[in-house]
Design a protein around this motif. Structure first.
Motif, PDB file in Angstrom:
ATOM      1  N   ALA A   1       0.821  -1.209   0.000  1.00 14.55           N
ATOM      2  CA  ALA A   1       0.000   0.000   0.000  1.00 14.55           C
ATOM      3  C   ALA A   1       0.855   1.259   0.000  1.00 14.55           C
ATOM      4  CB  ALA A   1      -0.933  -0.002   1.205  1.00 14.55           C
ATOM      5  N   SER A   2       1.972   1.232   0.730  1.00 13.39           N
ATOM      6  CA  SER A   2       2.817   2.427   0.805  1.00 13.39           C
ATOM      7  C   SER A   2       3.444   2.756  -0.543  1.00 13.39           C
ATOM      8  CB  SER A   2       3.910   2.234   1.864  1.00 13.39           C
ATOM      9  OG  SER A   2       4.767   1.159   1.522  1.00 13.39           O
TER      10      SER A   2
ATOM     11  N   GLU B   1       0.411   4.013  -3.031  1.00 14.06           N
ATOM     12  CA  GLU B   1      -0.106   5.375  -2.876  1.00 14.06           C
ATOM     13  C   GLU B   1       0.688   6.396  -3.686  1.00 14.06           C
ATOM     14  OE1 GLU B   1       0.102   7.484   0.813  1.00 14.06           O
ATOM     15  OE2 GLU B   1       1.927   6.452   1.462  1.00 14.06           O
TER      16      GLU B   1
ATOM     17  N   GLN C   1      -1.446   9.592   1.781  1.00 14.77           N
ATOM     18  CA  GLN C   1      -2.537   9.945   0.869  1.00 14.77           C
ATOM     19  C   GLN C   1      -3.524   8.774   0.818  1.00 14.77           C
ATOM     20  OE1 GLN C   1      -1.106  11.567  -2.942  1.00 14.77           O
ATOM     21  NE2 GLN C   1       0.911  11.800  -2.009  1.00 14.77           N
ATOM     22  N   PRO C   2      -4.373   8.646   1.824  1.00 10.30           N
ATOM     23  CA  PRO C   2      -5.232   7.462   1.942  1.00 10.30           C
ATOM     24  C   PRO C   2      -6.529   7.516   1.141  1.00 10.30           C
ATOM     25  CG  PRO C   2      -5.550   8.881   3.832  1.00 10.30           C
ATOM     26  CD  PRO C   2      -4.481   9.538   2.995  1.00 10.30           C
TER      27      PRO C   2
ATOM     28  N   ILE D   1      -4.101   1.753   6.299  1.00 13.48           N
ATOM     29  CA  ILE D   1      -4.556   2.988   5.658  1.00 13.48           C
ATOM     30  C   ILE D   1      -4.255   4.197   6.534  1.00 13.48           C
ATOM     31  CG2 ILE D   1      -6.612   4.235   4.863  1.00 13.48           C
ATOM     32  CD1 ILE D   1      -7.751   1.472   4.034  1.00 13.48           C
TER      33      ILE D   1
ATOM     34  N   LYS E   1      -1.768   4.776   8.234  1.00 19.37           N
ATOM     35  CA  LYS E   1      -0.351   5.132   8.162  1.00 19.37           C
ATOM     36  C   LYS E   1       0.030   5.787   6.833  1.00 19.37           C
ATOM     37  CE  LYS E   1       0.935   1.293  11.209  1.00 19.37           C
ATOM     38  NZ  LYS E   1       1.707   0.026  11.332  1.00 19.37           N
ATOM     39  N   LEU E   2      -0.893   5.815   5.878  1.00 14.61           N
ATOM     40  CA  LEU E   2      -0.595   6.368   4.561  1.00 14.61           C
ATOM     41  C   LEU E   2      -0.679   7.888   4.580  1.00 14.61           C
ATOM     42  CD1 LEU E   2      -2.634   3.889   2.315  1.00 14.61           C
ATOM     43  CD2 LEU E   2      -0.196   3.785   2.888  1.00 14.61           C
TER      44      LEU E   2
ATOM     45  N   PHE F   1      -7.891   4.534  -0.893  1.00 13.95           N
ATOM     46  CA  PHE F   1      -7.804   3.222  -0.248  1.00 13.95           C
ATOM     47  C   PHE F   1      -9.013   2.959   0.640  1.00 13.95           C
ATOM     48  CE2 PHE F   1      -3.560   4.370  -1.406  1.00 13.95           C
ATOM     49  CZ  PHE F   1      -2.935   3.183  -1.744  1.00 13.95           C
ATOM     50  N   SER F   2      -9.422   1.699   0.669  1.00 18.81           N
ATOM     51  CA  SER F   2     -10.474   1.261   1.582  1.00 18.81           C
ATOM     52  C   SER F   2     -10.130  -0.147   2.049  1.00 18.81           C
ATOM     53  CB  SER F   2     -11.843   1.270   0.891  1.00 18.81           C
ATOM     54  OG  SER F   2     -11.852   0.377  -0.214  1.00 18.81           O
ATOM     55  N   SER F   3     -10.815  -0.605   3.082  1.00 20.02           N
ATOM     56  CA  SER F   3     -10.537  -1.934   3.620  1.00 20.02           C
ATOM     57  C   SER F   3     -11.788  -2.793   3.560  1.00 20.02           C
ATOM     58  CB  SER F   3     -10.035  -1.838   5.065  1.00 20.02           C
ATOM     59  OG  SER F   3     -11.056  -1.336   5.907  1.00 20.02           O
TER      60      SER F   3
ATOM     61  N   ASP G   1      -7.580  -1.112   7.933  1.00 20.61           N
ATOM     62  CA  ASP G   1      -7.711   0.239   8.483  1.00 20.61           C
ATOM     63  C   ASP G   1      -6.412   0.695   9.149  1.00 20.61           C
ATOM     64  OD1 ASP G   1     -10.355   0.467   7.672  1.00 20.61           O
ATOM     65  OD2 ASP G   1     -11.128  -0.416   9.527  1.00 20.61           O
TER      66      ASP G   1
END
Length: 246
Positions: A2-3, A6, A33-34, A28, A30-31, A37-39, A25
């Motif tokens: 994910a990191s 993004e 630009q979240p 996300i 920690k991102l 993103f969704s979980s 969650d």
């Protein structure tokens, strides 16, 4: 994953699915630009749950970052949902029923490779074994074949590092279960004149000098996907994979 994702602009939305409903969650949060993103909660052992999730979020691609024991339901769910599929390790092997340490049984990824025609017929793409090794190692081998050498005798993939984690004597960067599985299964070697065959566990030890300050480590034969994948596309005489357990 994910990191890195993004920082890329080629997707509109990215769903992090896990059996633990809160895990996505946590990531996300920690991102930087979240927004895209969704979980979601899903049991990767259930093909029907994965298909339902893929249809609900209108997924184009399913990336399987799970232990390879879960490959089959995720792979088949992607096919049923009409999604492109990627994984980081191929389906597990099955030992020879009567002579497992001297004869090859069902090799790694057999069912995935045999599904090639039906995926093509449906107009779908499945990139199997697309992690670092297998995956990036295969790309390096192909680049070397295309651009660096006229002929190749042996392609040898060597895996080792000087990674350390306080309090642990041994710390692989992937599933410890997978590490145990691939080191205790009979190693496999491919030769053009002989095909695929097994050797003794921890056979053919060699000292390999890893670059970038990692240093010299002893490597031994283990079971790994490159030995099956590379000869399908690259002309050579021998393919081996050795792992440093030190």
């Amino acid at each position: 994953m994910a990191s890195i994702a993004e920082t890329r602009s080629f997707f509109d939305s990215f769903v992090l699915a896990d059996i633990n409903s809160g895990r996505g969650d946590e990531i996300i949060a920690k991102l930087e630009q979240p927004g895209r993103f969704s979980s979601a909660q899903v049991d990767a052992r259930s093909k029907s749950e994965i298909v339902a999730l893929a249809q609900r979020v209108k997924a184009d691609v399913i990336v399987n970052a799970c232990d390879p024991r879960l490959n089959e339901p995720i792979f088949e769910a992607a096919f049923e949902a009409g999604c492109t599929y990627l994984d980081m390790a191929m389906n597990l092997s099955k030992p020879h029923p009567t002579n497992p340490y001297e004869e090859v049984g069902e090799p790694l990824g057999k069912d995935q490779i045999s599904a090639d025609d039906r995926w093509k017929e449906k107009g779908l793409l499945a990139l199997v074994g697309m992690g670092v090794e297998p995956g990036l190692s295969n790309v390096f081998a192909r680049y070397a074949s295309d651009h660096l050498f006229d002929t190749i005798d042996e392609i040898g993939v060597r895996d080792g590092s000087n990674l350390s984690i306080d309090g642990l004597d041994f710390a692989p960067t992937f599933s410890i279960w997978t590490t145990i599985e691939e080191t205790l299964n009979p190693p496999i070697v491919w030769e053009k004149s002989r095909g695929l065959y097994t050797t003794d566990c921890f056979s053919e030890p060699e000292i390999f000098h890893f670059p970038a300050g990692i240093g010299a480590y002893e490597c031994v034969n283990v079971e790994h996907e490159e030995v099956l994948m590379i000869p399908r596309e690259i002309d050579c005489n021998r393919v081996t994979f050795k792992y440093s357990l030190g």
